[in-house]
Design a protein around this motif. Structure first.
Motif, PDB file in Angstrom:
ATOM      1  N   LEU A 169       0.868  -1.177  -0.022  1.00  0.00           N
ATOM      2  CA  LEU A 169       0.033  -0.071   0.053  1.00  0.00           C
ATOM      3  C   LEU A 169       0.773   1.229   0.065  1.00  0.00           C
ATOM      4  O   LEU A 169       1.703   1.605   0.990  1.00  0.00           O
ATOM      5  N   GLY A 170       0.852   1.936  -0.993  1.00  0.00           N
ATOM      6  CA  GLY A 170       1.613   3.233  -1.085  1.00  0.00           C
ATOM      7  C   GLY A 170       2.872   3.055  -2.203  1.00  0.00           C
ATOM      8  O   GLY A 170       3.259   2.128  -2.014  1.00  0.00           O
ATOM      9  N   SER A 171       2.986   3.932  -3.045  1.00  0.00           N
ATOM     10  CA  SER A 171       3.809   3.875  -4.044  1.00  0.00           C
ATOM     11  C   SER A 171       5.329   4.886  -3.916  1.00  0.00           C
ATOM     12  O   SER A 171       5.599   5.353  -4.885  1.00  0.00           O
ATOM     13  N   GLY A 172       5.404   5.005  -2.461  1.00  0.00           N
ATOM     14  CA  GLY A 172       6.690   5.889  -2.485  1.00  0.00           C
ATOM     15  C   GLY A 172       7.960   4.799  -2.694  1.00  0.00           C
ATOM     16  O   GLY A 172       7.734   3.853  -3.197  1.00  0.00           O
ATOM     17  N   ASP A 173       8.975   5.608  -2.936  1.00  0.00           N
ATOM     18  CA  ASP A 173      10.072   5.031  -3.493  1.00  0.00           C
ATOM     19  C   ASP A 173      10.524   3.621  -2.782  1.00  0.00           C
ATOM     20  O   ASP A 173      10.905   2.695  -3.416  1.00  0.00           O
ATOM     21  N   ILE A 174      10.553   3.776  -1.318  1.00  0.00           N
ATOM     22  CA  ILE A 174      10.861   2.447  -0.716  1.00  0.00           C
ATOM     23  C   ILE A 174       9.802   1.337  -0.832  1.00  0.00           C
ATOM     24  O   ILE A 174      10.124   0.004  -1.190  1.00  0.00           O
ATOM     25  N   GLY A 175       8.481   1.831  -1.337  1.00  0.00           N
ATOM     26  CA  GLY A 175       7.588   0.888  -1.446  1.00  0.00           C
ATOM     27  C   GLY A 175       7.814  -0.013  -2.898  1.00  0.00           C
ATOM     28  O   GLY A 175       7.779  -1.248  -2.987  1.00  0.00           O
ATOM     29  N   LEU A 176       8.153   0.914  -3.748  1.00  0.00           N
ATOM     30  CA  LEU A 176       8.329   0.215  -5.144  1.00  0.00           C
ATOM     31  C   LEU A 176       9.820  -0.338  -5.250  1.00  0.00           C
ATOM     32  O   LEU A 176       9.808  -1.492  -5.795  1.00  0.00           O
ATOM     33  N   GLN A 208      11.798   0.565 -13.360  1.00  0.00           N
ATOM     34  CA  GLN A 208      12.646  -0.485 -12.906  1.00  0.00           C
ATOM     35  C   GLN A 208      12.175  -1.523 -11.907  1.00  0.00           C
ATOM     36  O   GLN A 208      12.470  -2.582 -11.943  1.00  0.00           O
ATOM     37  N   CYS A 209      11.121  -1.282 -10.924  1.00  0.00           N
ATOM     38  CA  CYS A 209      10.927  -1.916 -10.031  1.00  0.00           C
ATOM     39  C   CYS A 209       9.318  -2.525 -10.192  1.00  0.00           C
ATOM     40  O   CYS A 209       9.062  -3.698  -9.760  1.00  0.00           O
ATOM     41  N   LEU A 210       8.437  -1.906 -10.943  1.00  0.00           N
ATOM     42  CA  LEU A 210       7.172  -2.420 -11.302  1.00  0.00           C
ATOM     43  C   LEU A 210       7.063  -2.996 -12.490  1.00  0.00           C
ATOM     44  O   LEU A 210       6.704  -4.176 -12.840  1.00  0.00           O
ATOM     45  N   ASP A 211       7.108  -2.047 -13.771  1.00  0.00           N
ATOM     46  CA  ASP A 211       6.992  -2.443 -15.108  1.00  0.00           C
ATOM     47  C   ASP A 211       7.763  -3.619 -15.576  1.00  0.00           C
ATOM     48  O   ASP A 211       7.437  -4.618 -16.106  1.00  0.00           O
TER      49      ASP A 211
END
Length: 428
Positions: A169-176, A208-211
């Protein structure tokens, strides 16, 4: 008497730096470079380096060093410089108070209570993650709900996997970044949910982290309930409208055993508030001038305690400004010919740091700001009254990426005392 705390006599230092992360180390080194004699860094962790020690991914140092480094590599460069200097360091040391007279009180196992009389203090305590208690999520207190930073420490430092089926939950950099990290460790990251209609992270991290790993990013979506007793068994997500209210009929159950929270960072300003310095309600950090001096003379702030940064490179350069400012103050605390103008966020701009600038400055001044929404093919405009000082076009502005604008000496000459320097976004 056994068990009694040892109390040392008051120590005297020119500069006390509170926090031994990238901000504190860079500030201390810059102050030393500019002639400050006795400097001490106080760090509550067992080692210097701050949060970078658990950030084993690369992407650090591209702006400052011109090379791609991991977090520990970036930190180690500064740790080496501190160790080679005569800067004193006390780790595993908790600062418990600061007085308006810059008397710093700390405690550790070796020395007991420590009191330090400082000519200047730099606040570099960093920030902490917003935890579940700050969110309105129904459900039990089942294990498996934690911040993304806690999960990062479990995986990268302690060698434990928090779970196997993950929702973030949340798309801040650390979450990504943790979406990628958990995937690489063999977990199934089902999705990243983001309350806002845009991501809060850097574009490069989304790619880089999701796509690159086919992890879905669901915008305008939040978690409304956690299911499970002993352990999380699943969550209910739902879409939200423009007012962030749940849209009926969009609820969906997602099976998972872990919910990671990446829902914002809070500057660690409990110490700052003790001394009643002026605080910015938007950044949750101190109000500062262009040298990062707070409203209390001799007290400076830098890094994530001042404003939450997206790049550690910016933390470093900002902290060097604070170190230089502290050095100038220590060498001549009564020399102040400052005449201030004030910065103000206009249309589309949430905040600007610094909040005030000395128009008598002999150096260019860089203003850092964040936008309030995603703007495509727009420009930012820096103006004083009807006069436009700077215009810069950009393909995309996003809240997750810090912007900056530089006031040249020529521009400063055009600004009068108490003027408002306004930065606005102009859409095409």
């Amino acid at each position: 008497m056994k068990g009694r705390s040892k109390v040392n006599s008051t120590l005297k230092y020119d500069l006390v730096v509170i926090g031994g992360g990238p901000a504190g180390m860079a500030a201390a080194l810059e102050a030393k470079k500019n002639g400050v004699g006795k400097i001490i860094i106080l760090e509550r962790a067992e080692t210097l380096g701050g949060i970078l020690e658990q950030c084993i991914h690369t992407g650090f140092g591209l702006h400052y060093f011109g090379e791609e480094l991991s977090g520990p590599e970036y930190a180690h460069k500064f740790i080496e410089l501190v160790e080679q200097s005569d800067i004193d360091v006390k780790t595993d040391t908790m600062v418990i108070s600061i007085s308006k007279e810059r008397m710093v009180t700390a405690v550790n196992n070796q020395d007991g209570f420590i009191q330090i009389d400082a000519t200047a203090v730099i606040l570099a305590m960093g920030c902490r993650e917003r935890a579940r208690g700050a969110l309105d999520i129904a459900g039990s207190r089942a294990s498996g709900v934690m911040t993304a930073g806690a999960a990062q420490k479990f995986v990268n430092i302690d060698g434990y996997m928090p779970g196997k089926k993950i929702v973030i939950l949340g798309s801040g950099d650390i979450g990504l970044i943790m979406a990628r990290r958990m995937t690489l460790e063999g977990a199934q990251v089902k999705m990243v949910c983001e309350l806002m209609p845009y991501s809060g992270g850097l574009t490069r991290n989304i790619v880089q982290c999701l796509d690159d790993f086919d992890i879905p990013l669901k915008l305008s979506c939040t978690v409304i309930e956690v299911h499970g007793t002993e352990r999380v068994e699943g969550i209910t997500i739902a879409q939200v409208d423009e007012n962030r209210n749940v849209i009926d009929g969009t609820q969906e159950f997602v099976e998972c055993d872990t919910l990671l929270l990446s829902v914002g960072l809070i500057p660690e300003n409990e110490l700052s508030k003790q001394i009643d310095i002026d605080m910015d309600p938007i950044t949750s950090g101190p109000v500062v001038n262009e040298m990062r001096q707070t409203s209390l003379p001799g007290v400076f702030a830098c890094g994530n305690v001042l404003q939450v940064h997206d790049l550690v490179d910016y933390v470093t350069t900002e902290s060097q400004i604070a170190g230089l400012g502290a050095a100038k103050y220590i060498s001549n605390p009564n020399n102040d010919d400052s005449r201030y103008a004030f910065t103000k966020g206009g249309d589309g701009v949430r905040y600007i740091v610094p909040q005030k600038v000395n128009i008598n400055s002999k150096e260019e001044i860089k203003l850092y700001f964040r936008v309030a929404d995603v703007y495509l093919k727009s420009k930012f405009v820096v103006s004083v009254g009807d006069e436009v000082l700077i215009e810069k076009r950009k393909q995309k502005f996003a809240p997750g990426e810090m912007e900056n604008a530089t006031l040249t000496l020529e521009m400063l000459e055009k600004i009068k005392e108490n003027d408002e320097i306004v930065i606005s976004i102009k859409e095409r």
